[in-house]
Design an enzyme around this catalytic site. Sequence first.
Site: not given
Lengths: 293, 293
Positions: A8-10, A99, A124, A177, A181, A185, A244
């Site tokens: 994954g390239g996120g 998540n 990030a 976590k 969230n 969030n 996020s």
Amino acid sequence: MEKLDVIGGGSLGLLYAGYLSEQWDVTLYTKTEEQANAIKQKGILVYKEASLRFFPKVKPISSYVDKGHLAIVTLKEYQLSSIMPILKATCRPLLFIQNGMNHLKMLDKLTAENVFLGVVEHGALRLNENTVHHKGEGKTKVSVWRGEKTFLSSLLTYNKQFPFVYEDDWKEMLLGKLVINILVNPLTALYKVENGVLLENPYFLQNMRALLNEVHNVLELKDVESTFKNVLTICKNTKDNRSSMLQDLQNKGITEIDAIVGYVLEEAERKKIETPLLSFLYASIKGLEKGES
Amino acid sequence: MEKLDVIGGGSLGLLYAGYLSEQWDVTLYTKTEEQANAIKQKGILVYKEASLRFFPKVKPISSYVDKGHLAIVTLKEYQLSSIMPILKATCRPLLFIQNGMNHLKMLDKLTAENVFLGVVEHGALRLNENTVHHKGEGKTKVSVWRGEKTFLSSLLTYNKQFPFVYEDDWKEMLLGKLVINILVNPLTALYKVENGVLLENPYFLQNMRALLNEVHNVLELKDVESTFKNVLTICKNTKDNRSSMLQDLQNKGITEIDAIVGYVLEEAERKKIETPLLSFLYASIKGLEKGES
């Protein structure tokens, strides 16, 4: 040098593939050939105080080769189904850092003997296909879901700039976590505020507390007060961050609301517990997703 | 020609003083001398399809003279305390057209023998000190709180462009408007959407319905289904409007949340009924007020 796959390239994929390539022989697998080519040419740029450039191997996920010692799956939960054929087939140890709790349902379908779970406390933000802004420094907590802890040992001895920490109880770890969230969030996404505003605004703080009570009814948290303190500390440490979920609404409309609040709603339905606030928040975010998309 | 006072130079004050000056001898009382002077010079401009200009008498409220046959009080509920000395002293018949139910508490303190209540179904947006945009055409419903209906008769025969309609039961009338305000105002303010979006977005519609159930628990509405239908019709008829609460948050941060949701929360506390959604919404809007101010 051990081989490590990052899938994954996120934002998290870039962050992990970048930092870990200092010590491992990393291959990053991206969704598109374009992104793979861009990173081959320009490397991964991690922007913190200064800019760091890393050159891991990089390939499109379509040419996945099952050869690493460990694969870290960094996709969001709602993206996992797209790579299920690869995940199901691999025998490599797998570390999932999504998540929520929804991805647990699919773990039984995997053939891999060693499956690990992690939670990410880094902030990030992906700026473009090869650049990630490391906005908040934290840890990666990891735990064994099934298999042998030894496959994690070299991660656990990794340098202090990007630390991994072992947790005995994966469920406690994920629930901790999850509560963060759920409390941070959806509210920051709804009010369109940075994390720290939830602390500073007494009305928002009151709603965060009311939400915690509902979550506790469903999840039966061991220690509500220390959980709340922990959430407040995270809010303080990340006070200038946009969550996020807020970012997701502003960027593309798809959020992790199903993995986060959806999970608790399913638990509540199973246990026949009423959750008016969680239901309201869930529908609010789903409605806003629809509006922004 | 009967003398009529209009107290307050906001959007409704301008609208009522403007239209009614066609048939009555109107004096508009404004908060500031500056606004009074501007209107003396330029008149009241009501913008609909075409622009209409009216020249009622106009004075600052500081020079109030107790002489009209009827005074229409157009201030918002949270502004009433500033003119209580005047209201308490006057013997003139008074018509109150505030949203919510909070202003009812102060009616007992008045000496006036004839006190009337009204609800406004017009959409009005003040553009500057002498200009109002008449965005949605509706009626003004009026009812007797105490005294003689005859003081309303000339309003009730007023022209069809700006109609007044008599209602027998002031409580039913106010509650009907209250439910509309509770379901439409806080949600549109929270989601930052036009009224019509609440209908079109199935998630928002679901939340509106959940909210209605809570309101019904507290107010024991006579017919929930027809009430909901009525709210949906209003949403449809005003689909491009931004609700007053959304406008208030975007303009100055003060909203009518206390008069609208605050009233139901007090009723709920008195009756010992839990209202998690209304409490959450109340704190959300109060928190956003704080943020925007």
